[in-house]
Scaffold this active site. Structure first.
Site, PDB file in Angstrom:
ATOM      1  N   GLU A 103      50.546  10.621 -20.990  1.00  0.00           N
ATOM      2  CA  GLU A 103      49.158  10.296 -21.340  1.00  0.00           C
ATOM      3  C   GLU A 103      48.417  11.546 -21.777  1.00  0.00           C
ATOM      4  O   GLU A 103      47.495  11.487 -22.577  1.00  0.00           O
ATOM      5  CB  GLU A 103      48.428   9.681 -20.136  1.00  0.00           C
ATOM      6  CG  GLU A 103      48.433   8.170 -20.160  1.00  0.00           C
ATOM      7  CD  GLU A 103      47.557   7.536 -19.099  1.00  0.00           C
ATOM      8  OE1 GLU A 103      47.698   6.340 -18.905  1.00  0.00           O
ATOM      9  OE2 GLU A 103      46.737   8.226 -18.452  1.00  0.00           O
ATOM     10  N   ARG A 145      44.674  10.340 -14.079  1.00  0.00           N
ATOM     11  CA  ARG A 145      46.031  10.775 -13.697  1.00  0.00           C
ATOM     12  C   ARG A 145      46.033  12.061 -12.876  1.00  0.00           C
ATOM     13  O   ARG A 145      47.071  12.513 -12.425  1.00  0.00           O
ATOM     14  CB  ARG A 145      46.895  10.920 -14.952  1.00  0.00           C
ATOM     15  CG  ARG A 145      46.287  11.775 -16.049  1.00  0.00           C
ATOM     16  CD  ARG A 145      46.992  11.529 -17.376  1.00  0.00           C
ATOM     17  NE  ARG A 145      46.372  12.195 -18.511  1.00  0.00           N
ATOM     18  CZ  ARG A 145      45.371  11.691 -19.234  1.00  0.00           C
ATOM     19  NH1 ARG A 145      44.823  10.535 -18.906  1.00  0.00           N
ATOM     20  NH2 ARG A 145      44.893  12.347 -20.276  1.00  0.00           N
TER      21      ARG A 145
HETATM   22  C1  G6Q Z   1      44.586   7.937 -16.474  1.00  0.00           C
HETATM   23  C2  G6Q Z   1      44.247   6.865 -17.381  1.00  0.00           C
HETATM   24  C3  G6Q Z   1      44.586   5.491 -16.900  1.00  0.00           C
HETATM   25  C4  G6Q Z   1      43.645   4.955 -15.836  1.00  0.00           C
HETATM   26  C5  G6Q Z   1      43.888   3.464 -15.650  1.00  0.00           C
HETATM   27  C6  G6Q Z   1      42.982   2.859 -14.613  1.00  0.00           C
HETATM   28  O1  G6Q Z   1      44.333   9.092 -16.654  1.00  0.00           O
HETATM   29  O2  G6Q Z   1      42.934   6.969 -17.771  1.00  0.00           O
HETATM   30  O3  G6Q Z   1      45.897   5.406 -16.441  1.00  0.00           O
HETATM   31  O4  G6Q Z   1      43.842   5.634 -14.633  1.00  0.00           O
HETATM   32  O5  G6Q Z   1      43.712   2.813 -16.872  1.00  0.00           O
HETATM   33  O6  G6Q Z   1      41.644   3.092 -14.932  1.00  0.00           O
HETATM   34  P1  G6Q Z   1      40.514   2.866 -13.855  1.00  0.00           P
HETATM   35  O7  G6Q Z   1      40.744   3.817 -12.739  1.00  0.00           O
HETATM   36  O8  G6Q Z   1      39.225   3.124 -14.566  1.00  0.00           O
HETATM   37  O9  G6Q Z   1      40.653   1.456 -13.390  1.00  0.00           O
END
Ligand code: G6Q
Length: 549
Positions: free
Chosen positions: A357, A272
């Site tokens: 989050e 994020r």
């Molecule tokens: C963000 C979270 C989550 C993540 C998504 C996609 O801080 O960890 O939102 O960005 O689950 O994950 P990937 O980038 O590993 O596909």
């Protein structure tokens, strides 16, 4: 490594004093505070490079701020800021440093992590990404059949989607001509299918963006896009039409994307917080490399302000503390974000992810149970539209809803005075929420009415006011000011997490979500309705009976 367990912040004496102070001041109306102090705006607003933060319309007195600043000290906020800044592994549960601020450091800076300077790595990757962007823009990078790329589809979800999507939408006035950017996140086939329907395989570039490169939604969409491309142009076309952004070279190779077409980042960048890294590739393609540099520079400007300014004049610290004042001491459950800018309409969703989050945690950094509420529910919508929708509840409902109003002073599309109407609406809402409408005012309006009708109407036309808000005024939405704005919120979230004592940088709830569906999927494939609760078993049976084919 930092593992030392500290006393929960609610055991510090200032916590109790803040509760007492809230009880003693909760009936004070902001109308009175403004009446008593003509300089309230000057004393409670700050400006940084064209970004104004007005926090005067809050239920705070000098004493409130004094106590909140004491709370920050009691929580050792300065130390936590220093630890983040210097790359200590403050993400304790994952044993990781938290260095998204390093992504915005200038080339000449230096920051050692395990004895290695991360700044040259950051700039080497940025240089590769920028070179690629130049190639696409200049037409040197072409599709397999020689056509120039005119459409980019970013396939990613969560942090690999919301940040870049928000920035691309907000910076449309800076868009590179002749290159459309789409985002596909949902595993619901509608999303990809509707985007592909707009694309010509010969001139479309796919970015598969996933930090882990193991997120099922992203991989399924990427595989479907790959099949679509191969059907049209053949297997050999893949390397000209697919690039990846990830921290895992191995997973990218296993997926079948040439790692020469991969842009990397590091485990010390949370999803994020990753729009500043190669996850920002769609942004750089959309607005060009100079503008992307400006975006980074805006982020870096806010970092410098955050790390170097005394707390009483520090924007993220004040925003964080004032948020805690309502969330913790007033028991406000939610916080609304209202951008008065059509381009910023995805900003509430991005901040929602960033905040919820990060601080949606029920235990402290070392696993200790916390006996107080942490992160609020963040929600919001673009301003003006929301006035015609949910503002009723803000004005006359029973709940305390602190709001942030975000508005640019200048529009890229001023349309004959329309922007002034937008700005006037924004300011009028903050005023009305603060001031309300008194009985005397309503009686004056209803002068022609009396008796039962007056008794019935009077309470309905009263507005209690005293609803707090911050206003963030940008000179204009530019790559630089947007960089400042996003970094402002990132640091606000950090401040709150540090004070509540949670780890703002892990996300076990998201990881759990990633595991949950897989067992049900297996059971659906075998036709077994499983050993779940009666509701889940019933839903699975219902689906298996009703699905076509
Ligand atoms: C963000 C979270 C989550 C993540 C998504 C996609 O801080 O960890 O939102 O960005 O689950 O994950 P990937 O980038 O590993 O596909």
């Amino acid at each position: 490594m930092i593992t030392e367990r500290t006393h929960p912040i609610n055991e510090s004496p200032v916590w109790a004093r803040l509760h007492q102070h809230q009880r003693a001041t909760r009936h004070v109306h902001m109308r009175e505070l403004f009446a008593q102090d003509p300089l309230r705006f000057d004393r409670h607003s700050l400006e940084l490079d064209g970004l104004l933060l007005d926090y005067s319309k809050n239920r705070i007195t000098d004493r409130t701020l004094e106590l909140l600043l004491e709370l920050a000290d009691a929580a050792n906020l300065g130390q936590w800021m220093q630890w983040m800044h210097t790359g200590e592994r403050i993400n304790i549960s994952e044993k990781r440093a938290v260095l998204h601020t390093a992504l915005r450091l200038p080339r000449e800076a230096s920051l050692l992590l395990d004895g290695q300077d991360v700044v040259p790595q950051v700039h080497a990757e940025l240089d590769r990404m920028f070179a690629f962007v130049e190639q696409v823009h200049s037409g040197h990078w072409r599709g397999f059949s020689g056509q120039q790329i005119n459409r980019v589809v970013n396939i990613g979800i969560g942090g690999s989607d919301l940040g870049p999507l928000t920035v691309v939408e907000a910076l449309k006035p800076y868009a590179h001509a002749g290159l459309a950017i789409d985002f596909v996140s949902n595993v619901d086939g509608q999303h990809l299918s509707q985007v592909l329907a707009q694309c010509d395989p010969a001139s479309t570039l796919f970015i598969v963006a996933s930090k882990s490169f193991s997120t099922p939604e992203t991989l399924l969409n990427a595989q479907a896009a790959r099949r679509w491309l191969v059907t049209a142009l053949g297997e050999q076309a893949v390397s000209r039409h697919f690039v990846a952004v990830s921290t895992s070279t191995k997973a990218v190779r296993a997926f079948g994307i040439d790692t020469a077409n991969m842009f990397g980042f590091w485990d010390w960048v949370g999803g994020r917080y990753s729009v500043w890294s190669a996850i920002g590739l769609p942004v750089a393609l959309a607005i060009g490399t100079d503008n992307f540099r400006q975006f980074l520079a805006g982020g870096a400007r806010m970092d410098a302000h955050f790390f170097e300014t005394p707390f009483e004049r520090n924007m993220p610290v004040l925003l964080g503390l004032i948020g805690i004042w309502y969330n913790t001491f007033y028991g406000a459950h939610t916080h609304a974000i209202m951008p008065y800018d059509h381009g910023l309409r995805r900003l509430p969703a991005h901040i929602q992810q960033m905040d919820m989050e990060s601080n949606g945690k029920r235990v402290g950094r070392c696993g200790e149970r916390l006996d107080f509420d942490t992160g609020p529910v963040i929600w919001g919508e673009e301003g003006v539209n929301s006035q015609h929708a949910f503002f009723q509840l803000l004005h006359q409902g029973t709940r305390l809803v602190p709001c942030d109003f975000i508005v640019p002073m200048n529009s890229h599309y001023p349309l004959d005075g329309q922007h002034q109407v937008l700005v006037a609406n924004c300011f009028a809402q903050t005023e009305a929420l603060m001031r309300g409408k008194t009985e005397a005012q309503v009686l004056q309006e209803l002068a022609a009415i009396s008796g039962d009708e007056l008794d019935m109407l009077l309470p309905q036309k009263l507005f209690p006011g005293n609803q707090p808000s911050n206003t963030i005024a940008l000179d204009q939405v530019t790559p630089y000011s947007l960089g400042m704005l996003l970094a402002l919120y990132e640091h606000k979230v950090f401040v709150q997490g540090a004070i509540w004592g949670v780890n703002s940088f892990d996300q076990w709830g998201v990881e759990y979500g990633k595991q949950l569906a897989s067992r049900l999927l297996d059971e659906m494939a075998t036709g077994d309705s499983g050993q779940h609760d009666a509701s889940t078993n019933g839903l699975v049976r219902h689906y298996l009976e009703r699905k076509h084919g």
